[in-house]
Design an enzyme around this catalytic site. Sequence first.
Site, PDB file in Angstrom:
ATOM      1  N   CYS A  16       0.835  -1.207   0.000  1.00 20.64           N
ATOM      2  CA  CYS A  16       0.000   0.000   0.000  1.00 20.64           C
ATOM      3  C   CYS A  16       0.873   1.262   0.000  1.00 20.64           C
ATOM      4  O   CYS A  16       1.493   1.566  -1.016  1.00 20.64           O
ATOM      5  CB  CYS A  16      -0.979  -0.038   1.175  1.00 20.64           C
ATOM      6  SG  CYS A  16      -2.389   1.087   0.979  1.00 20.64           S
TER       7      CYS A  16
ATOM      8  N   HIS B 229      -3.506  -5.628   0.983  1.00 22.28           N
ATOM      9  CA  HIS B 229      -2.826  -5.878   2.257  1.00 22.28           C
ATOM     10  C   HIS B 229      -2.788  -7.364   2.612  1.00 22.28           C
ATOM     11  O   HIS B 229      -3.674  -7.854   3.330  1.00 22.28           O
ATOM     12  CB  HIS B 229      -3.545  -5.125   3.381  1.00 22.28           C
ATOM     13  CG  HIS B 229      -3.348  -3.652   3.373  1.00 22.28           C
ATOM     14  ND1 HIS B 229      -2.331  -3.024   4.059  1.00 22.28           N
ATOM     15  CD2 HIS B 229      -4.056  -2.665   2.755  1.00 22.28           C
ATOM     16  CE1 HIS B 229      -2.413  -1.714   3.878  1.00 22.28           C
ATOM     17  NE2 HIS B 229      -3.438  -1.472   3.085  1.00 22.28           N
TER      18      HIS B 229
ATOM     19  N   GLU C 256      -0.951  -8.796   4.742  1.00 23.23           N
ATOM     20  CA  GLU C 256      -0.760  -8.950   6.193  1.00 23.23           C
ATOM     21  C   GLU C 256      -2.078  -8.898   6.951  1.00 23.23           C
ATOM     22  O   GLU C 256      -2.137  -9.280   8.129  1.00 23.23           O
ATOM     23  CB  GLU C 256       0.213  -7.885   6.720  1.00 23.23           C
ATOM     24  CG  GLU C 256      -0.365  -6.507   6.958  1.00 23.23           C
ATOM     25  CD  GLU C 256      -0.591  -5.670   5.707  1.00 23.23           C
ATOM     26  OE1 GLU C 256      -0.923  -4.476   5.854  1.00 23.23           O
ATOM     27  OE2 GLU C 256      -0.440  -6.195   4.585  1.00 23.23           O
TER      28      GLU C 256
END
Length: 228
Positions: A86, A195, A197
Amino acid sequence: MKFAVIQFPGSNCDLDAFHAIKDIMGQEVEYVSHKATSLDGFDAVLVPGGFSFGDYLRCGAIASHSNVMQAVKEFAKQGKLVIGICNGFQILTEAGLLPGALIRNTSLKFISKKQALEVVNADSAFTNAYEVGQVITIPIAHGEGNYVVSEEELKSLEENNQILFRYAGENPNGSIANIAGISNEEGNVMAMMPHPERAVESIINGTDGMGVFQSMINHYQKKAVQHG
């Protein structure tokens, strides 16, 4: 494998990244300040999402001139793995580690939702745990995720198999050629707007993001075996 998670003033996905690497993937990880001048002792660097330096001037522009980014450039020159997520994508393009730029979403609105992605290249250090054509679901959360690049650079990205992920089903931000994630020509620097994660636990957004980190671990372990 030892990861560095860079922290800039305004980073807000650094904790998520740290948790994913340490608690889910079981790898060693440390936070590294934007003021740091060395990345010695690390095997991979993660440049996280957020709003580095408030995203003043342009997203990632100020962060790209931080002390640590010179160290990241030297790290990348050594062939070690660098991933930007990002805001990290924005920082890596501003730093010249990846081609193109990220501009305002075509809707001019901040978008936060789950997003389908297609794996375009499954033979990279960041995607080898996936299969070509596999559709995965990874959250997105950005206002400036519209990836732009010149026609010549786009042709180069396609010819060198540097496009790793494309948006599937819809293009949420207007990115050229539906691009969601790319690598450098050498294949050791990668960035994506979604994302991963935030998609490493079944209770929160599913586990489709684990493949990105598992791929990095696979790559590192393979190289370790090759070098004895």
